[in-house]
Design a protein around this motif. Structure first.
Motif, mmCIF file in Angstrom:
data_model
loop_
_atom_site.group_PDB
_atom_site.id
_atom_site.type_symbol
_atom_site.label_atom_id
_atom_site.label_comp_id
_atom_site.label_asym_id
_atom_site.label_seq_id
_atom_site.Cartn_x
_atom_site.Cartn_y
_atom_site.Cartn_z
ATOM 1 N N ALA A 182 9.556 99.575 -11.757
ATOM 2 C CA ALA A 182 10.074 98.338 -12.341
ATOM 3 C C ALA A 182 10.538 97.411 -11.223
ATOM 4 N N GLU A 183 10.661 96.149 -11.563
ATOM 5 C CA GLU A 183 11.157 95.154 -10.614
ATOM 6 C C GLU A 183 12.690 95.172 -10.585
ATOM 7 N N THR A 184 13.255 94.941 -9.398
ATOM 8 C CA THR A 184 14.690 94.762 -9.231
ATOM 9 C C THR A 184 14.904 93.501 -8.389
ATOM 10 N N PRO A 185 16.131 93.001 -8.302
ATOM 11 C CA PRO A 185 16.378 91.839 -7.441
ATOM 12 C C PRO A 185 15.987 92.088 -5.979
ATOM 13 N N ASP A 186 15.911 93.361 -5.581
ATOM 14 C CA ASP A 186 15.545 93.697 -4.212
ATOM 15 C C ASP A 186 14.067 94.050 -4.062
ATOM 16 N N GLY A 187 13.290 93.801 -5.129
ATOM 17 C CA GLY A 187 11.870 94.103 -5.092
ATOM 18 C C GLY A 187 11.516 95.269 -5.996
ATOM 19 N N PRO A 188 10.245 95.651 -6.051
ATOM 20 C CA PRO A 188 9.832 96.762 -6.915
ATOM 21 C C PRO A 188 10.398 98.082 -6.428
ATOM 22 N N ARG A 189 10.773 98.923 -7.384
ATOM 23 C CA ARG A 189 11.309 100.244 -7.060
ATOM 24 C C ARG A 189 10.661 101.279 -7.986
ATOM 25 N N VAL A 190 10.721 102.547 -7.561
ATOM 26 C CA VAL A 190 10.159 103.643 -8.344
ATOM 27 C C VAL A 190 11.165 104.779 -8.426
ATOM 28 N N ALA A 191 11.197 105.439 -9.573
ATOM 29 C CA ALA A 191 12.030 106.628 -9.756
ATOM 30 C C ALA A 191 11.132 107.771 -10.206
ATOM 31 N N HIS A 192 11.398 108.961 -9.692
ATOM 32 C CA HIS A 192 10.634 110.156 -10.045
ATOM 33 C C HIS A 192 11.479 110.949 -11.044
ATOM 34 N N VAL A 193 10.972 111.086 -12.272
ATOM 35 C CA VAL A 193 11.828 111.573 -13.349
ATOM 36 C C VAL A 193 11.107 112.545 -14.289
ATOM 37 N N PRO A 194 11.850 113.503 -14.877
ATOM 38 C CA PRO A 194 11.305 114.247 -16.002
ATOM 39 C C PRO A 194 11.207 113.306 -17.197
ATOM 40 N N VAL A 195 10.158 113.464 -17.986
ATOM 41 C CA VAL A 195 9.936 112.556 -19.116
ATOM 42 C C VAL A 195 9.781 113.356 -20.403
ATOM 43 N N PHE A 196 10.148 112.707 -21.507
ATOM 44 C CA PHE A 196 10.037 113.344 -22.824
ATOM 45 C C PHE A 196 9.441 112.347 -23.805
ATOM 46 N N SER A 197 8.341 112.741 -24.445
ATOM 47 C CA SER A 197 7.726 111.902 -25.467
ATOM 48 C C SER A 197 8.348 112.227 -26.815
ATOM 49 N N THR A 198 8.763 111.194 -27.532
ATOM 50 C CA THR A 198 9.360 111.405 -28.853
ATOM 51 C C THR A 198 8.301 111.716 -29.906
ATOM 52 N N GLY A 199 7.027 111.477 -29.566
ATOM 53 C CA GLY A 199 5.947 111.736 -30.511
ATOM 54 C C GLY A 199 5.673 110.590 -31.453
ATOM 55 N N ASP A 200 6.492 109.542 -31.385
ATOM 56 C CA ASP A 200 6.283 108.394 -32.269
ATOM 57 C C ASP A 200 6.173 107.095 -31.476
ATOM 58 N N GLY A 201 5.662 107.200 -30.260
ATOM 59 C CA GLY A 201 5.405 105.989 -29.485
ATOM 60 C C GLY A 201 6.476 105.605 -28.498
ATOM 61 N N ALA A 202 7.350 106.528 -28.133
ATOM 62 C CA ALA A 202 8.395 106.221 -27.157
ATOM 63 C C ALA A 202 8.457 107.313 -26.099
ATOM 64 N N LEU A 203 8.889 106.921 -24.917
ATOM 65 C CA LEU A 203 9.056 107.842 -23.798
ATOM 66 C C LEU A 203 10.497 107.741 -23.314
ATOM 67 N N GLN A 204 11.160 108.876 -23.184
ATOM 68 C CA GLN A 204 12.556 108.896 -22.764
ATOM 69 C C GLN A 204 12.693 109.535 -21.379
ATOM 70 N N PHE A 205 13.669 109.048 -20.622
ATOM 71 C CA PHE A 205 13.938 109.593 -19.293
ATOM 72 C C PHE A 205 15.360 109.227 -18.908
ATOM 73 N N HIS A 206 15.867 109.818 -17.834
ATOM 74 C CA HIS A 206 17.214 109.472 -17.373
ATOM 75 C C HIS A 206 17.206 109.268 -15.869
ATOM 76 N N LEU A 207 18.161 108.477 -15.410
ATOM 77 C CA LEU A 207 18.301 108.162 -13.996
ATOM 78 C C LEU A 207 19.741 108.416 -13.543
ATOM 79 N N SER A 208 19.893 108.764 -12.294
ATOM 80 C CA SER A 208 21.222 108.817 -11.704
ATOM 81 C C SER A 208 21.804 107.406 -11.702
ATOM 82 N N ARG A 209 23.103 107.272 -11.919
ATOM 83 C CA ARG A 209 23.721 105.953 -11.907
ATOM 84 C C ARG A 209 23.568 105.266 -10.546
ATOM 85 N N GLY A 210 23.357 106.056 -9.506
ATOM 86 C CA GLY A 210 23.172 105.490 -8.186
ATOM 87 C C GLY A 210 21.739 105.095 -7.883
#
Length: 211
Positions: free
Chosen positions: A39-67
């Motif tokens: 995704a884009e941030t004010p400091d440019g594009p960034r990437v996060a490496h995350v475990p992902v979970f599909s809800t099965g109804d068209g959504a993808l969930q994930f979590h990020l460290s607050r930092g």
């Protein structure tokens, strides 16, 4: 997504995916369970490496460290998630035909859509879903559950992360498996690849290369 239509799997047109095709893509998400969110941030594009979970109804969930660099900027905007399957270098010598070049075969899925921040209850549910899904893959091991943790310590850990949900508006799968080669040529390359120990890609080339 690869620009050659031969490598778009199951189809490139989101609106024409049938139930079996969507189920295959959902199964890929479950099987791999890990992706990269861009995704884009004010400091440019960034990437996060995350475990992902599909809800099965068209959504993808994930979590990020607050930092994480994305945590304060990804909500209420669009993001791209890439889930990578098996990949392997393919030597032109393996084809047994002249005038070929080296290439790289791979399986990948791009998901795109708007992202919203989840409430704490949703985040905890996501953590439960992720652990249950991945612990199930370890059977016959008895599944781990957060009841084994001190509740106060678990709460402190939850406070350190943020949950997000992406509404998947675009599914862009790529299966570059040598479909642009004759069956016998592709199978010969798959056999050579299998001999190097890259069995997952060799299997995909043999089983799905003509689909």
């Amino acid at each position: 997504m690869h620009p050659d239509p031969a490598f778009r799997w199951p189809k490139s047109a989101n609106d024409h995916q049938d139930a079996d095709e969507r189920a295959a893509l959902e199964a890929m998400i479950v099987d791999i369970g890990f992706g990269m969110v861009f995704a884009e941030t004010p400091d440019g594009p960034r990437v996060a490496h995350v475990p992902v979970f599909s809800t099965g109804d068209g959504a993808l969930q994930f979590h990020l460290s607050r930092g994480n660099a994305l945590a304060n900027h990804i909500a209420n905007g669009k993001a791209l998630c890439v889930i990578n399957g098996p990949d392997a270098y393919i030597s032109p010598d393996w084809y047994g035909i002249e005038d070929q070049v080296p290439t790289w075969n791979y399986l990948a899925l791009e998901l795109e859509g708007p992202v919203r921040k989840m409430e704490r209850e949703g985040l905890i549910s996501l953590l439960d879903d992720l652990s249950a899904q991945n612990e199930a893959k370890l059977a016959p091991k008895k599944p781990w559950h957060r009841d084994k943790m001190d509740a106060e310590k678990f709460d402190k850990m939850v406070n350190a992360i943020v949950g997000f949900e992406m509404e998947i508006l675009a599914w862009r799968p790529t299966a570059k498996l040598g479909q642009n080669k004759p069956d016998a040529v592709r199978e010969k390359a798959a056999a050579a690849l299998d001999a190097t120990g890259r069995r997952a890609m060799a299997h995909l080339m043999k089983e799905f290369g003509t689909r």
